[in-house]
Scaffold this active site. Structure first.
Site, PDB file in Angstrom:
ATOM      1  N   SER A 156      -7.040  -6.338   5.860  1.00 29.98           N
ATOM      2  CA  SER A 156      -7.311  -4.917   6.099  1.00 29.98           C
ATOM      3  C   SER A 156      -8.732  -4.715   6.621  1.00 29.98           C
ATOM      4  O   SER A 156      -9.062  -5.186   7.693  1.00 29.98           O
ATOM      5  CB  SER A 156      -7.043  -4.108   4.839  1.00 29.98           C
ATOM      6  OG  SER A 156      -6.912  -2.739   5.161  1.00 29.98           O
ATOM      7  N   ASP A 181      -2.242  -7.778   7.612  1.00 32.76           N
ATOM      8  CA  ASP A 181      -1.754  -6.408   7.438  1.00 32.76           C
ATOM      9  C   ASP A 181      -2.779  -5.332   7.794  1.00 32.76           C
ATOM     10  O   ASP A 181      -3.023  -4.401   7.029  1.00 32.76           O
ATOM     11  CB  ASP A 181      -1.239  -6.183   6.010  1.00 32.76           C
ATOM     12  CG  ASP A 181      -0.027  -5.236   6.012  1.00 32.76           C
ATOM     13  OD1 ASP A 181       0.826  -5.368   6.899  1.00 32.76           O
ATOM     14  OD2 ASP A 181       0.059  -4.358   5.128  1.00 32.76           O
ATOM     15  N   HIS A 349       0.874  -3.927   0.564  1.00 29.27           N
ATOM     16  CA  HIS A 349      -0.174  -4.103   1.562  1.00 29.27           C
ATOM     17  C   HIS A 349      -1.065  -5.305   1.245  1.00 29.27           C
ATOM     18  O   HIS A 349      -1.561  -5.982   2.140  1.00 29.27           O
ATOM     19  CB  HIS A 349      -0.999  -2.832   1.664  1.00 29.27           C
ATOM     20  CG  HIS A 349      -2.076  -2.909   2.693  1.00 29.27           C
ATOM     21  ND1 HIS A 349      -1.853  -3.230   4.016  1.00 29.27           N
ATOM     22  CD2 HIS A 349      -3.420  -2.727   2.591  1.00 29.27           C
ATOM     23  CE1 HIS A 349      -2.982  -3.215   4.689  1.00 29.27           C
ATOM     24  NE2 HIS A 349      -3.950  -2.918   3.839  1.00 29.27           N
TER      25      HIS A 349
END
Length: 386
Positions: A156, A181, A349
């Site tokens: 991220s 992700d 996530h």
């Protein structure tokens, strides 16, 4: 970033985390327990997953900054791991144990500025430019002018910083790049709802066990084993009097009393301080970083990220929790074969925490495919394209 990450994809994720073990990681099996047994939410030390810890000093114009790193391995390329916002290097703990057992490599997991145990003069400057320079400075401080081959892997926000670091040529020995992700389009779409999500999180926790339990039951981390080691890097003991937001019910009660009796404001303020001290006593843990205050940097992390990623002239890997994360630029780039992609379903996530074994297999396969590293213990590539 952990909060940003969850906000980005909240609408796409199941309302409840899957049953323990369904993520496919070996650690999931440890969560299966018989009838009447409670899950253990007690914290686990970093030393069960990393071999050593080091505080790396970096000199700059204002003095010295100290960056915490956790390390494992003694041979092969260095995998420099960058965590998501609000997380810490400890989010890579279980992944580290998994990848070290598959390929010959060295792990360096870094606490980025403002996170974990890293101490810098200006912890509020979380711009992409500053954090990318931090990564380059840490590499130089650790290895001098002749760094070993390095692969940047980021989740991220950390994935965005990895891309900015690579595109600015701040790591001269860079051989590969992996984003986990994070996709520009999805991230930019989620920024408007970020503050609402942050306001909905607990402000404090009664204990580390309470924080770990919340992270698992809320679905932020779907792997209990990882949560037990990584949440320690997300929260800290409260310092001094908690902020007015430390307990929402207390704040609301005080506002009502002030409206009823403005003349007694002095006694009300005294009572508020006493209540805040009680809140601190009853809920002694809070978040290490106030993510809401980093809003001015969010756009800079993600805007233009897809094209920056595609333009990096090194082998690239993108790991996603779902194919619906892809934006237009990455979809076209993937069809043109500009990077390798792997979708890992049944994950939230925090892919590398939810399914550390699957992520380790994907990264190991990538390293072996490009002849960056040698397999260990008969490890064989398991994904298509190897």
């Amino acid at each position: 970033m952990s909060a940003l990450e969850k906000s980005m994809h909240l609408s796409r994720l199941p309302s409840r985390p899957p049953l323990p073990g369904s993520g496919g990681s070996q650690s999931g099996a440890k969560m299966r327990m018989g009838p009447g047994r409670k899950r253990d939410f007690s914290p686990v030390p970093w030393s069960q997953y990393f071999e050593s810890m080091e505080d790396v000093e970096v000199e700059n114009e204002t003095g010295k900054d100290t960056f915490r790193v956790y390390k494992s391995g003694s041979e092969g390329p260095v995998l420099l791991l960058l965590h998501g916002g609000g997380h810490s290097a400890l989010s890579w703990a279980v992944f580290t144990a998994a990848i070290i057992s598959r390929v010959q490599c060295r792990i360096v997991a870094l606490d980025l500025r403002g996170h974990g145990e890293t101490k810098v003069k200006n912890s509020e400057d979380l711009s992409a430019e500053t954090m990318a320079k931090d990564v380059g400075n840490v590499v130089e401080a650790m290895y001098g002018d002749l760094p070993p081959p390095i692969m940047l892997i980021g989740h991220s926000m950390g994935g965005a910083i990895a891309v900015h670091t690579a595109s600015s040529n701040l790591v001269p020995s860079l051989l590969g790049l992996c984003m986990i992700d994070v996709v520009e389009g999805t991230a930019m779409d989620a920024l408007n709802s970020m503050q609402n999500f942050l306001r909905g999180r607990p402000k404090t926790f009664k204990s580390l066990e309470n924080a770990i339990e919340w992270s698992v039951k809320s679905g932020q981390i779907r792997n209990l084993e990882s949560a037990r080691v990584s949440m320690v890097g997300q929260v800290k003991q409260c310092e001094g009097i908690t902020s007015p937001e430390g307990s929402k019910s207390i704040v609301e009660g005080i506002i009502e009393e002030e409206e009823e009796d403005e003349e007694g404001s002095e006694s009300v303020n005294k009572r508020k301080k006493e209540d805040d001290m009680e809140t601190k006593k009853d809920h002694p843990y809070t978040w290490r970083i106030e993510l809401a205050k980093t809003e001015k940097y969010w756009d800079g992390w993600f805007r233009g990220l897809s094209n920056l990623f595609l333009s990096c002239p090194i082998p690239k890997l993108l790991l996603l929790a779902g194919v619906d994360r892809l934006d237009k630029d990455l979809t076209i780039g993937q069809m043109q074969g500009k990077f390798q992609m792997q979708v890992l379903p049944q994950c939230g996530h925090a892919v590398h925490e939810d399914a550390p074994d699957k992520v380790a297999e994907a990264v190991a396969t990538f390293l072996i495919r490009h002849r960056f590293a040698e397999p260990i213990g008969g490890f064989q590539c398991v994904f298509p394209g190897c």
